[in-house]
Design an enzyme around this catalytic site. Structure first.
Site, short mmCIF file in Angstrom:
data_model
loop_
_atom_site.label_atom_id
_atom_site.label_comp_id
_atom_site.label_asym_id
_atom_site.label_seq_id
_atom_site.Cartn_x
_atom_site.Cartn_y
_atom_site.Cartn_z
N LYS A 22 1.42 -6.74 2.07
CA LYS A 22 0.27 -5.97 1.69
C LYS A 22 0.32 -5.40 0.34
O LYS A 22 -0.42 -5.54 -0.59
CB LYS A 22 -0.11 -4.82 2.62
CG LYS A 22 -1.22 -4.06 2.44
CD LYS A 22 -1.33 -3.07 3.29
CE LYS A 22 -0.89 -1.72 3.18
NZ LYS A 22 -1.27 -0.72 1.86
N ASN A 23 1.39 -4.79 0.05
CA ASN A 23 1.34 -3.99 -1.50
C ASN A 23 1.67 -4.78 -2.58
O ASN A 23 1.67 -4.71 -3.62
CB ASN A 23 2.45 -2.97 -1.29
CG ASN A 23 1.98 -1.63 -0.26
OD1 ASN A 23 0.83 -1.64 0.08
ND2 ASN A 23 2.99 -0.64 -0.05
N CYS A 116 -5.47 12.22 0.64
CA CYS A 116 -5.27 11.34 1.66
C CYS A 116 -4.09 12.20 2.97
O CYS A 116 -3.98 13.44 2.64
CB CYS A 116 -4.60 9.94 1.61
SG CYS A 116 -2.66 10.07 1.33
N ARG A 121 -1.72 13.02 -3.61
CA ARG A 121 -1.63 11.79 -4.43
C ARG A 121 -2.64 11.68 -5.67
O ARG A 121 -3.71 11.10 -5.60
CB ARG A 121 -2.00 10.69 -3.19
CG ARG A 121 -1.32 10.53 -2.12
CD ARG A 121 -1.31 9.60 -1.26
NE ARG A 121 -0.73 8.06 -1.78
CZ ARG A 121 -1.05 6.95 -1.34
NH1 ARG A 121 -1.70 7.09 -0.19
NH2 ARG A 121 -0.68 6.04 -1.76
N ASP A 303 7.78 4.27 2.93
CA ASP A 303 6.89 3.40 4.00
C ASP A 303 7.68 3.02 5.25
O ASP A 303 7.15 2.89 6.26
CB ASP A 303 6.43 2.21 3.39
CG ASP A 303 5.28 2.69 2.51
OD1 ASP A 303 4.42 3.66 2.13
OD2 ASP A 303 4.72 1.63 1.69
N ARG A 395 -4.96 -1.84 9.11
CA ARG A 395 -4.94 -1.92 7.60
C ARG A 395 -3.69 -2.46 7.11
O ARG A 395 -3.80 -3.08 6.08
CB ARG A 395 -4.99 -0.41 7.06
CG ARG A 395 -6.46 0.33 7.25
CD ARG A 395 -6.20 1.51 6.51
NE ARG A 395 -5.96 1.34 5.18
CZ ARG A 395 -5.41 2.31 4.18
NH1 ARG A 395 -5.50 3.51 4.48
NH2 ARG A 395 -4.91 2.07 3.07
C1 UD1 Z 1 2.61 2.83 -3.37
C2 UD1 Z 1 2.30 2.23 -2.07
C3 UD1 Z 1 2.68 2.88 -0.98
C4 UD1 Z 1 3.92 3.80 -1.05
C5 UD1 Z 1 4.12 4.37 -2.37
C6 UD1 Z 1 5.53 4.75 -2.93
C7 UD1 Z 1 0.74 0.46 -2.42
C8 UD1 Z 1 -0.85 -0.11 -2.32
N1 UD1 Z 1 0.99 1.60 -1.89
O1 UD1 Z 1 1.61 3.89 -3.49
O2 UD1 Z 1 2.51 2.17 0.32
O3 UD1 Z 1 4.23 4.56 -0.17
O4 UD1 Z 1 3.97 3.21 -3.50
O5 UD1 Z 1 6.37 3.69 -2.64
O6 UD1 Z 1 1.32 -0.25 -3.06
N2 UD1 Z 1 2.12 10.47 -8.59
C9 UD1 Z 1 1.60 11.31 -9.49
N3 UD1 Z 1 0.72 10.78 -10.34
C10 UD1 Z 1 0.10 9.63 -10.29
C11 UD1 Z 1 0.86 8.71 -9.48
C12 UD1 Z 1 1.71 9.17 -8.78
O7 UD1 Z 1 2.11 12.43 -9.32
O8 UD1 Z 1 -0.48 9.07 -11.11
C13 UD1 Z 1 3.35 10.63 -7.59
C14 UD1 Z 1 2.54 10.59 -5.97
O9 UD1 Z 1 2.02 11.84 -5.74
C15 UD1 Z 1 3.98 10.28 -5.25
C16 UD1 Z 1 4.92 9.61 -6.31
O10 UD1 Z 1 4.32 9.74 -7.60
O11 UD1 Z 1 4.72 11.67 -5.09
C17 UD1 Z 1 4.96 8.01 -6.05
O12 UD1 Z 1 3.54 7.45 -5.87
P1 UD1 Z 1 3.09 6.10 -6.28
O13 UD1 Z 1 4.49 5.22 -6.55
O14 UD1 Z 1 2.17 6.16 -7.39
O15 UD1 Z 1 2.57 5.45 -4.92
P2 UD1 Z 1 1.26 4.46 -4.93
O16 UD1 Z 1 1.12 3.51 -5.87
O17 UD1 Z 1 -0.10 5.42 -4.66
#
Ligand code: UD1
Length: 418
Positions: A22-23, A116, A121, A303, A395
């Site tokens: 999915k990701n 969420c 997030r 995850d 999902r």
């Molecule tokens: C993706 C995955 C999700 C997985 C996560 C971590 C998808 C669609 N989703 O989510 O399943 O759990 O990676 O492996 O691929 N952060 C910030 N600011 C930002 C972005 C992130 O502070 O702008 C922080 C987040 O709050 C979190 C950490 O960085 O604590 C990691 O988040 P991130 O790697 O961005 O996760 P996603 O891409 O949302």
């Protein structure tokens, strides 16, 4: 509303095919928007999230056809660079259209995702990165507007190797003028495959799979074809079920992506046989309680944290599990305790005292991976369990009841909400 009903404590055995990731597919679908033409994406899991992304691509103006796990995205008629609130609120990964549409149109309007079930997030890294590339960002009525006459290469240092921000910035930078360097980039296999797809489309990207990604902007990209990698999170979920309930063989997997999970399950006492594209697991007896801390790839994935907590509820002693990626991601804990588990949460750590047996209970899904942990616990519990709000599991898991039923589980879906 559907429920999943499980009569637990049945031995599992046999083989299961793992679906596409999915990701990986979600950002690749948005990358297809950057070029004119038809991209064919195969091994696409038929999930609620992939169908939501198809809906979004169609709103943006792409034409999609999805049959037998093959998705064709025709981006020739893309003309509406906007992602509406109604879709973004159901799937945060909709935010992945930001980089591609800005690259193609110099303008994009995307609903701000909001929080969420597992915390705030934020998306600040995405936005700061795009600003570095020269975009003007503003917020209007809950929507982010990003615009630029043209993007120009820049050096971007992420505070944290965010998966989503790395994906978005790479997709924006492929058409920027000059060189973009991303330091502290994510190196998850899904980001690696996104970069590989962009390279197939004609992008110039070096350092793929490392923490320093270097992108030389090119004038345009062309459509391309790709086969999606196996879903390491779905695979990890089946491995945890096997660790409790029987010898099962996972087929169509990439064992390298599961290194950290395999090591942890071996530490817990499971025997694991690895072949090129398959993994067999034999249950642990006794199941040894282990500790685990999540980390970015190649560390243990956040995850799979909830599923490991479910497994450890039946460990022989106590285990300590810490989530360093998402500090709030424990909505499964009160539900797992309904099966008779003994779990306490303190800040971003859970303390699990192993118990002798779980007993079936009515429980409620709260997010994709929490739901998977409830299914594992219900499969192991004595008696009947009913899991409600299963749209969360739909999902991210393709045909989950069918796959477990084929392995010998007593599991079915009803739509009689009581
Ligand atoms: C993706 C995955 C999700 C997985 C996560 C971590 C998808 C669609 N989703 O989510 O399943 O759990 O990676 O492996 O691929 N952060 C910030 N600011 C930002 C972005 C992130 O502070 O702008 C922080 C987040 O709050 C979190 C950490 O960085 O604590 C990691 O988040 P991130 O790697 O961005 O996760 P996603 O891409 O949302």
């Amino acid at each position: 509303m559907d429920k999943i009903i499980i009569e637990g404590d049945k031995e599992l055995s046999g083989e299961v095919n793992i679906s596409g990731a999915k990701n990986a597919v979600l950002p690749i679908m948005t990358a297809a928007l950057i070029a004119d033409g038809k991209s064919t994406i195969s091994n696409v899991p038929n999930l609620r999230d992939t169908r939501t992304m198809i809906q979004l691509l169609e709103i943006i103006g792409a034409k999609c056809s999805f049959n037998d796990n093959v998705l064709i995205v025709d981006s020739s008629s893309v003309n509406n660079p906007e992602a509406p609130y109604d879709l973004v609120k159901t799937m945060r990964a909709s935010f992945y259209v930001l980089g591609p549409l800005l690259a193609r149109f110099g303008y994009v309007k995307v609903s701000l995702p909001g929080g969420c079930a597992w915390g705030p997030r934020p998306v600040d890294y995405h936005l700061k990165g795009l600003e570095k590339l020269g975009a003007k960002i503003s917020l209007k009525s809950g929507y982010i507007l990003a615009e630029a006459d043209y993007l120009k290469g820049a050096k971007i240092n992420f505070e944290y190797p965010s998966v989503g921000a790395t994906g978005n910035i790479v997709m924006a930078a492929v058409l920027a003028r000059g060189t973009t360097i991303i330091n502290n980039a994510a190196k998850e296999p899904e980001i690696v495959q996104l970069c590989e797809f962009l390279v197939k489309m004609g992008a110039s990207i070096n350092g793929i799979g490392s923490t320093k990604i270097i992108i030389e902007g090119v004038k345009s990209l062309a459509s391309a074809d790709i086969e999606i990698i196996p879903d390491r999170i779905e695979a990890g979920t089946f491995l945890m079920a096997g660790a409790l309930l029987g010898n099962i063989k996972l087929k169509k997997v990439n064992p390298i992506h599961l290194d950290s999970v395999i090591l942890k399950l071996q530490e817990a006492g499971c025997k694991i046989d690895i072949e090129q594209n398959s993994i067999s697991i034999f249950p642990a007896d006794p199941l040894i309680s282990i500790d685990m801390t999540t980390d970015v790839y190649p560390g243990f994935a956040t995850d799979l944290q909830a599923q490991l907590v479910a497994l450890m509820t039946l460990g022989n002693k106590s285990s300590i599990i810490t989530d360093t990626v998402y500090h709030d991601r424990f909505s499964h804990v009160p539900e797992l305790n309904r099966f008779g588990a003994n779990i306490k949460v303190q800040k971003n750590t859970v303390f699990v005292r192993g118990c002798n047996e779980l007993r079936g209970a009515p429980v409620m899904s709260t997010d994709i991976r929490a739901s998977a942990s409830l299914i594992i616990a219900a499969l192991a519990a004595k008696g009947e369990s009913a899991i409600s709000r299963v749209y969360h599991i739909d999902r991210g898991y393709e045909k989950i009841e069918e796959k477990f039923r084929y392995l010998g589980a007593e599991i079915h879906r009803t739509n009689s909400e009581t």
